[in-house]
Design a protein around this motif. Structure first.
Motif, PDB file in Angstrom:
ATOM      1  N   GLY A 291      -0.931  16.064  -6.836  1.00 29.29           N
ATOM      2  CA  GLY A 291      -1.209  15.224  -5.674  1.00 29.29           C
ATOM      3  C   GLY A 291      -0.073  14.262  -5.434  1.00 29.29           C
ATOM      4  O   GLY A 291       0.986  14.338  -6.067  1.00 29.29           O
ATOM      5  N   PHE A 292      -0.310  13.346  -4.510  1.00 34.27           N
ATOM      6  CA  PHE A 292       0.739  12.423  -4.103  1.00 34.27           C
ATOM      7  C   PHE A 292       0.550  11.016  -4.672  1.00 34.27           C
ATOM      8  O   PHE A 292       1.278  10.107  -4.310  1.00 34.27           O
ATOM      9  CB  PHE A 292       0.805  12.350  -2.569  1.00 34.27           C
ATOM     10  N   SER A 293      -0.437  10.820  -5.536  1.00 32.82           N
ATOM     11  CA  SER A 293      -0.650   9.501  -6.120  1.00 32.82           C
ATOM     12  C   SER A 293       0.443   9.208  -7.150  1.00 32.82           C
ATOM     13  O   SER A 293       0.952  10.124  -7.802  1.00 32.82           O
ATOM     14  CB  SER A 293      -2.033   9.410  -6.772  1.00 32.82           C
ATOM     15  N   PRO A 294       0.799   7.951  -7.333  1.00 35.03           N
ATOM     16  CA  PRO A 294       1.845   7.609  -8.311  1.00 35.03           C
ATOM     17  C   PRO A 294       1.370   7.706  -9.754  1.00 35.03           C
ATOM     18  O   PRO A 294       2.185   7.680 -10.672  1.00 35.03           O
ATOM     19  CB  PRO A 294       2.195   6.166  -7.947  1.00 35.03           C
ATOM     20  N   TYR A 295       0.070   7.806  -9.971  1.00 32.24           N
ATOM     21  CA  TYR A 295      -0.498   7.914 -11.311  1.00 32.24           C
ATOM     22  C   TYR A 295      -1.068   9.317 -11.506  1.00 32.24           C
ATOM     23  O   TYR A 295      -1.218  10.089 -10.554  1.00 32.24           O
ATOM     24  CB  TYR A 295      -1.589   6.854 -11.520  1.00 32.24           C
TER      25      TYR A 295
ATOM     26  N   PRO B  93       3.751  -0.827 -11.504  1.00 29.80           N
ATOM     27  CA  PRO B  93       3.314  -0.565 -10.122  1.00 29.80           C
ATOM     28  C   PRO B  93       2.355   0.610  -9.978  1.00 29.80           C
ATOM     29  O   PRO B  93       1.390   0.548  -9.222  1.00 29.80           O
ATOM     30  CB  PRO B  93       4.638  -0.308  -9.386  1.00 29.80           C
ATOM     31  N   ARG B  94       2.605   1.716 -10.726  1.00 27.33           N
ATOM     32  CA  ARG B  94       1.730   2.882 -10.569  1.00 27.33           C
ATOM     33  C   ARG B  94       0.312   2.590 -11.048  1.00 27.33           C
ATOM     34  O   ARG B  94      -0.662   3.117 -10.491  1.00 27.33           O
ATOM     35  CB  ARG B  94       2.312   4.085 -11.307  1.00 27.33           C
ATOM     36  N   TYR B  95       0.179   1.733 -12.078  1.00 21.50           N
ATOM     37  CA  TYR B  95      -1.158   1.429 -12.569  1.00 21.50           C
ATOM     38  C   TYR B  95      -1.815   0.299 -11.785  1.00 21.50           C
ATOM     39  O   TYR B  95      -3.043   0.211 -11.727  1.00 21.50           O
ATOM     40  CB  TYR B  95      -1.105   1.141 -14.073  1.00 21.50           C
TER      41      TYR B  95
END
Length: 214
Positions: A105-109, A34-36
């Motif tokens: 930051g708030f990104s999953p990656y 999911p993160r990618y």
């Protein structure tokens, strides 16, 4: 073609052990985490569509939190989605970079601040290898493929330009992640070819990566 002025100061990065992307080469990827998936979707919204391929640099405990200092940015050039929501993408190698630090930051990656200096040659045309003994190299490669029980389209290999041949083999052949990193960091095509020859010769003699490093 992307110019130096188009290169951003930060990149989303995809840490993948053993994956090697080189300038002017293509790397197919199968994306399912999911993160990618989110990384690919965000990448497609940017003008350059760049992703940093970089290898984890495991610490003493074997964790993959740390990253190697050098990676290679690729431009998203092909994209397709499977029925179950996975992405099949292709990255075209643009330029290597030096990772300076990770960006919070708030990104999953993961995202990194990067420096492109020292890799100006990557943005140019095909690199040449003036001292390349092609016939000797192909003979060595033939022995390696035979011992590894690998099939090859020898007509295509024989017809390939020097850079395409050397870089494609560096990316495709099964070497340890540290060996792949050495191929990535080679300062010239000649050095990469010499490193590749060393790896193949050690494999033919039953050597290990640890012996090469010594």
């Amino acid at each position: 073609m992307i110019s130096a002025a188009d290169l951003p100061d930060t990149l989303p990065v995809f840490p993948l052990p053993g994956a090697l992307l080189l300038p002017r080469s293509r790397l197919p990827l199968h994306i399912f985490e999911p993160r990618y998936l989110a990384l690919i979707e965000d990448c497609m919204k940017t003008p350059q569509r760049l992703i940093g391929m970089i290898q984890p640099n495991p610490g003493p405990g074997g964790d993959d939190v740390r990253l190697h200092a050098i990676g290679c940015a690729g431009r998203l050039t092909q994209f397709s989605e499977t029925e179950d929501g996975r992405y099949m993408v292709t990255l075209g190698g643009v330029s290597r970079f030096r990772m300076l630090r990770e960006v919070e930051g708030f990104s999953p990656y993961r995202r990194c601040a990067i420096d492109w200096s020292g890799f100006d040659r990557d943005l140019g045309g095909d690199e040449q290898d003036p001292g390349f003994d092609r016939s000797g190299f192909m003979a060595l490669l033939g022995r390696y493929f035979e011992t590894q029980a690998l099939a090859a389209d020898w007509d295509t290999l024989n017809d390939a330009e020097d850079e395409l041949l050397i870089n494609s083999l560096a990316m495709l052949l099964e070497f340890d992640p540290e060996d792949k990193q050495a191929l990535l960091e080679a300062p010239s095509l000649t050095t990469r070819r010499e490193t590749l020859v060393t790896l193949i010769e050690f494999a033919l003699r039953g050597g290990t990566s640890e012996e090469i490093m010594q």
